[in-house]
Design an enzyme around this catalytic site. Sequence first.
Site, PDB file in Angstrom:
ATOM      1  N   GLY A 283     -23.703   9.025  12.211  1.00 33.48           N
ATOM      2  CA  GLY A 283     -24.178  10.385  11.967  1.00 33.48           C
ATOM      3  C   GLY A 283     -23.076  11.406  12.138  1.00 33.48           C
ATOM      4  O   GLY A 283     -21.932  11.067  12.471  1.00 33.48           O
TER       5      GLY A 283
ATOM      6  N   ARG B   5     -23.726   9.918   2.050  1.00 34.83           N
ATOM      7  CA  ARG B   5     -22.795   8.787   2.033  1.00 34.83           C
ATOM      8  C   ARG B   5     -23.536   7.488   1.700  1.00 34.83           C
ATOM      9  O   ARG B   5     -24.766   7.433   1.758  1.00 34.83           O
ATOM     10  CB  ARG B   5     -22.150   8.639   3.416  1.00 34.83           C
ATOM     11  CG  ARG B   5     -21.414   9.904   3.859  1.00 34.83           C
ATOM     12  CD  ARG B   5     -21.771  10.273   5.304  1.00 34.83           C
ATOM     13  NE  ARG B   5     -21.208  11.579   5.653  1.00 34.83           N
ATOM     14  CZ  ARG B   5     -19.943  11.781   5.964  1.00 34.83           C
ATOM     15  NH1 ARG B   5     -19.114  10.759   6.008  1.00 34.83           N
ATOM     16  NH2 ARG B   5     -19.512  12.983   6.241  1.00 34.83           N
TER      17      ARG B   5
ATOM     18  N   ASP C 232     -19.726   4.519   5.796  1.00 39.51           N
ATOM     19  CA  ASP C 232     -20.141   5.868   6.181  1.00 39.51           C
ATOM     20  C   ASP C 232     -19.123   6.922   5.749  1.00 39.51           C
ATOM     21  O   ASP C 232     -19.387   8.123   5.891  1.00 39.51           O
ATOM     22  CB  ASP C 232     -20.380   5.956   7.694  1.00 39.51           C
ATOM     23  CG  ASP C 232     -19.155   5.544   8.499  1.00 39.51           C
ATOM     24  OD1 ASP C 232     -18.806   4.349   8.466  1.00 39.51           O
ATOM     25  OD2 ASP C 232     -18.541   6.410   9.152  1.00 39.51           O
ATOM     26  N   ASN C 233     -17.987   6.495   5.206  1.00 39.43           N
ATOM     27  CA  ASN C 233     -16.989   7.430   4.692  1.00 39.43           C
ATOM     28  C   ASN C 233     -16.928   7.426   3.169  1.00 39.43           C
ATOM     29  O   ASN C 233     -15.991   7.974   2.587  1.00 39.43           O
ATOM     30  CB  ASN C 233     -15.594   7.092   5.239  1.00 39.43           C
ATOM     31  CG  ASN C 233     -15.479   7.313   6.735  1.00 39.43           C
ATOM     32  OD1 ASN C 233     -16.224   8.107   7.305  1.00 39.43           O
ATOM     33  ND2 ASN C 233     -14.575   6.603   7.378  1.00 39.43           N
TER      34      ASN C 233
ATOM     35  N   ASP D  37     -13.677  12.464   4.126  1.00 41.71           N
ATOM     36  CA  ASP D  37     -13.292  12.138   5.506  1.00 41.71           C
ATOM     37  C   ASP D  37     -11.834  11.708   5.622  1.00 41.71           C
ATOM     38  O   ASP D  37     -11.509  10.511   5.661  1.00 41.71           O
ATOM     39  CB  ASP D  37     -14.204  11.063   6.098  1.00 41.71           C
ATOM     40  CG  ASP D  37     -15.627  11.554   6.273  1.00 41.71           C
ATOM     41  OD1 ASP D  37     -15.827  12.769   6.344  1.00 41.71           O
ATOM     42  OD2 ASP D  37     -16.553  10.718   6.320  1.00 41.71           O
TER      43      ASP D  37
END
Length: 498
Positions: free
Chosen positions: A99, A192, A261-262, A271
């Site tokens: 998160g 994402r 997540d990136n 990111d």
Amino acid sequence: MNTLAASLLPQTIDSLTVSNSFAALPKPFYTNLAPTPLAAPYLVDSSSSAAALIGLNQATLNQAELVQALAGNRLLPGSTPLAAVYSGHQFGVWAGQLGDGRAILLGDVAASGGGRLELQLKGAGATPYSRMGDGRAVLRSSIREYLCSEAMAALGIPTSRALSLIGSDQLVMRERPETTAVVTRMAPSFVRFGSFEHWYYNNRPDELKILADYVIAGFYPELQDAANPYQALLAEVTGRTAHLMAHWQAVGFMHGVMNTDNMSILGLTLDYGPFGFMEAYDARHICNHTDQQGRYAYSMQPQIGQWNCFALGRALLPLIGSVEATQAALADYQIQYGAKLDELLHAKLGLQSQQADDGKLLDAMFAMMQASHVDFTRFFRSLGNLRLEDPAGDTPLRDQFTDRAAFDAWALQYRARLRMENSQDPARKLAMDATNPKYALRNYLAQIAIEKAQNKDFSEVRTLLQILENPFDEQPQHAQYAELPPDWARGLEVSCSS
């Protein structure tokens, strides 16, 4: 932008209308919270080109009220700040819930060219997803993200943007005490791959569908009428990711942390942590010191991009409905990646057509670059100076290689290939200079700017931004910024803490 147009842009932050479409999603998708105030914030730098995307001018960015807002100390009118939840695979291992651990989404604003852009403050304080972290970003890493976001945009590579960089003398502890900063990031969406994985691995199909419908309606409305919109979504994201990987490889960019997540659902570079631009060419180069196994090495990026698309496909499987349909959506990744990279490499070599043996020419070129560890950016830029009928003039280019005989053999093939399409030196150089940048954000250049900024001299940040906003221009007054890295730069390392 002309003077008249600039004068018509909003002059106060109160004229910047903020809403938040993400906040319309159900509460499990995020936590509402305001940014943590930053002590005595000051403007380090701002990007006028990013500001123009949302109708702001430089005068507005310099206003004390906006500095307070972009530091997280004052809410923009209409803002509904929140931190989003997501999960992801980190270095190939399922990491569970992650998160926005140090980012706060303020909301979205109208973009000058149509659509909307979200404003996100990175380094805005702790959130429920901070995982024992303090939620702050340090000036060092924030300068790198700010500069690289804008540098990538100028290179024509899909990316989030950086509106501003706010500093403070407030300290946080990393390996040593460091001053803090906040970067205002902009993108149509910060959703994402891991946002979808979160609901899939938590067996929450209703939320998975809500998120997919939100993304399709807001960012891929043309897919709503597809026979299977979720399959079409996966296919579109797969294609965009494949193209993004080709752009990275063609310019020598290494992300460093290609965790799911990136990865942007819009195919943006997202990111910026331990990134790097290739210098001495080594296909196996690892820019992230933390990546001991080389999972995210330069040569691995295309493969990892595909792996991440498969991870997204797994998460979307319940919506798509069958393994076969999911596999069909993923099937064109290699084709799209290969075609895009081929197109970009042909442009880098000034080739206007594609011939059957071009792959051999390209393979020989990269093998030659690998053997001599030639500087990536300088080689392609200087290749535009090659004159078809003047091999004797190759000396500056030839001298970049330790194996000059290998270069001579390759140059002979290259010239023969150019003659096949009746290539003309002046036109070819013009085209190559427009696709091969002279300037890249080398780690040592960023380090110099960081060290000056840590002593409250932000002039180098501003200079670098101005150079990197025009990477294809000669800029003779800044020629030293295109030189090879000094010896001391070999000791620079970036890691996940960067």
